[in-house]
Design an enzyme around this catalytic site. Structure first.
Site, PDB file in Angstrom:
ATOM      1  N   THR A   1       4.697  19.485 -14.014  1.00  7.85           N
ATOM      2  CA  THR A   1       3.838  19.428 -12.821  1.00  7.85           C
ATOM      3  C   THR A   1       4.673  19.545 -11.554  1.00  7.85           C
ATOM      4  OG1 THR A   1       2.174  18.092 -13.948  1.00  7.85           O
ATOM      5  CG2 THR A   1       2.208  17.992 -11.535  1.00  7.85           C
TER       6      THR A   1
ATOM      7  N   CYS B   1       1.826 -23.013   1.062  1.00  2.00           N
ATOM      8  CA  CYS B   1       0.521 -23.188   1.698  1.00  2.00           C
ATOM      9  C   CYS B   1      -0.077 -24.555   1.365  1.00  2.00           C
ATOM     10  CB  CYS B   1      -0.422 -22.074   1.266  1.00  2.00           C
ATOM     11  SG  CYS B   1       0.061 -20.452   1.932  1.00  2.00           S
TER      12      CYS B   1
ATOM     13  N   GLU C   1      -4.009 -18.579   3.898  1.00  2.00           N
ATOM     14  CA  GLU C   1      -4.336 -19.920   4.383  1.00  2.00           C
ATOM     15  C   GLU C   1      -3.792 -20.158   5.796  1.00  2.00           C
ATOM     16  OE1 GLU C   1      -3.492 -20.345  -0.126  1.00  2.00           O
ATOM     17  OE2 GLU C   1      -2.971 -19.004   1.531  1.00  2.00           O
TER      18      GLU C   1
ATOM     19  N   GLY D   1       1.550  15.960 -15.535  1.00  5.93           N
ATOM     20  CA  GLY D   1       0.501  16.841 -16.046  1.00  5.93           C
ATOM     21  C   GLY D   1      -0.126  16.342 -17.336  1.00  5.93           C
TER      22      GLY D   1
ATOM     23  N   LEU E   1       0.201  12.665 -19.061  1.00  7.98           N
ATOM     24  CA  LEU E   1      -0.996  11.829 -19.153  1.00  7.98           C
ATOM     25  C   LEU E   1      -1.293  11.460 -20.605  1.00  7.98           C
ATOM     26  CD1 LEU E   1      -3.138  13.826 -16.577  1.00  7.98           C
ATOM     27  CD2 LEU E   1      -2.524  11.412 -16.333  1.00  7.98           C
TER      28      LEU E   1
END
Length: 342
Positions: free
Chosen positions: A200, A89, A53, A287, A291
């Protein structure tokens, strides 16, 4: 699309320009309109700096400043009503005698959450809400998830072969093509942090930086429960801060931060710790075991899978199975296909 939706759509376009630079604040765009003509535009550009804004009103040229009070301001998110790093704002809108405010979505942050709308209405400002609300909410899905679930927004990402292998058993294989790699580095620049597991980090020795894309490096997160990883790995260099979640110690050493967690609820505790450290979103890059642990616990929000349609890995590590989840869309990227799930 009516005029309100047209100008709110422009607010969303502007807000996206702040992607990767405003977290943990939300992305916000604002447009000032007088008699169906835009006389000012702005967006939140960087965390700690002026809000949308403010930038919008400040962008009005000298000859149009007398029109500000006769104009309507469109904002993709409810204007703030509290003193944070910048003034409220709502006070700026009231000070400039703007008589009408059109809002996309209501803020859920406890310091705002309806207070901005209430303050404006109490000052005699006409307030319209809910214009392109779903689109405005989706724009800040990270922000909303962060405050509603008190954890980061979690994006899972991996590359796989045409036959669903995420890697080889005994060597590192580069699966995705160069163009997809650049896209993946763009994704890194858009999130607050990037995470990998122990295997990993050790096997691939990744840098986890945005070297293929112009943008900030995310905070690097590594899960190393037993502190097995040698500090000679790239993930521990000075390119970006690195946090190591483990079961052994709490300490800070230069750019490295060790955080100890209890093992039984490791992922849940880790995500809450990231929330407490103002990490609004994370990109989980592997890895396979890491996951899968996010998928099994339901602690994820979307997945992005790059499939090399021309590569077959005969003997390798299976990628997670996403058949039971909702496919949002697919994109072709030369030899690769990118699939988005939620």
């Amino acid at each position: 699309m009516n005029n309100d939706e047209k100008y709110m759509s422009r607010c969303i376009q502007l807000a996206k320009l702040g992607e990767g630079n405003v977290a943990p604040n939300p992305m916000v765009g604002a447009v000032l309109v007088f008699e169906n003509k835009i006389i000012g535009e702005g967006y939140h550009q960087k965390f700690g700096e002026a809000h949308a804004e403010v930038n919008c009103i400040n962008s009005v040229d000298e000859k149009s400043k007398s029109l500000i009070g006769k104009s309507t301001i469109y904002v993709s998110l409810e204007p703030c009503a509290h003193h944070g790093k910048t003034p409220p704002c709502t006070d700026l809108i009231i000070k400039n005698k703007i008589k009408k405010v059109v809002i996309g979505s209501q803020d859920i942050y406890k310091e705002v959450a309806g207070k901005g709308i209430e303050k404006l209405r109490n000052a005699g400002v006409e307030v319209i809400t809910g214009i392109l609300e779903n689109e405005c909410h989706d724009l800040n899905k990270r922000f909303f998830t962060f405050h509603q679930k008190q954890r980061p927004y979690v994006i899972l990402k991996w590359a796989q072969s045409a036959n669903g292998k995420i890697g080889s058993d005994n060597e590192r294989i580069f699966i995705s093509n160069d163009h997809s790699n650049r896209i993946a580095h763009k994704w890194r620049s858009e999130e607050a942090a990037i995470l990998v597991g122990t295997n990993t980090a050790l096997k691939d020795d990744p840098s986890l930086t945005t070297r293929l894309w112009k943008g900030k490096n995310p905070v690097r997160i590594v899960i190393d429960k037993e502190l097995k990883l040698p500090l000679s790995l790239k993930i521990f260099d000075d390119e970006a801060p690195t946090t190591i979640y483990n079961c052994k110690k709490n300490s800070s050493e230069k750019n490295l931060h060790f955080i100890k967690l209890d093992n039984p609820f490791f992922l849940k505790e880790m995500l809450h710790s990231l929330y407490e450290n103002n990490i609004q979103s994370i990109l989980v890059e592997g890895g396979a075991k890491t996951l899968q642990s996010f998928i099994d616990t339901g602690l994820w929000d979307e997945a992005r899978i790059i499939t090399n349609e021309k590569m077959v890995i005969e003997s390798g590590i299976n990628a997670p199975d996403m058949k039971s989840f909702s496919l949002l869309k697919r994109e072709k990227c030369l030899s690769d296909t990118i699939s988005y799930f939620s």
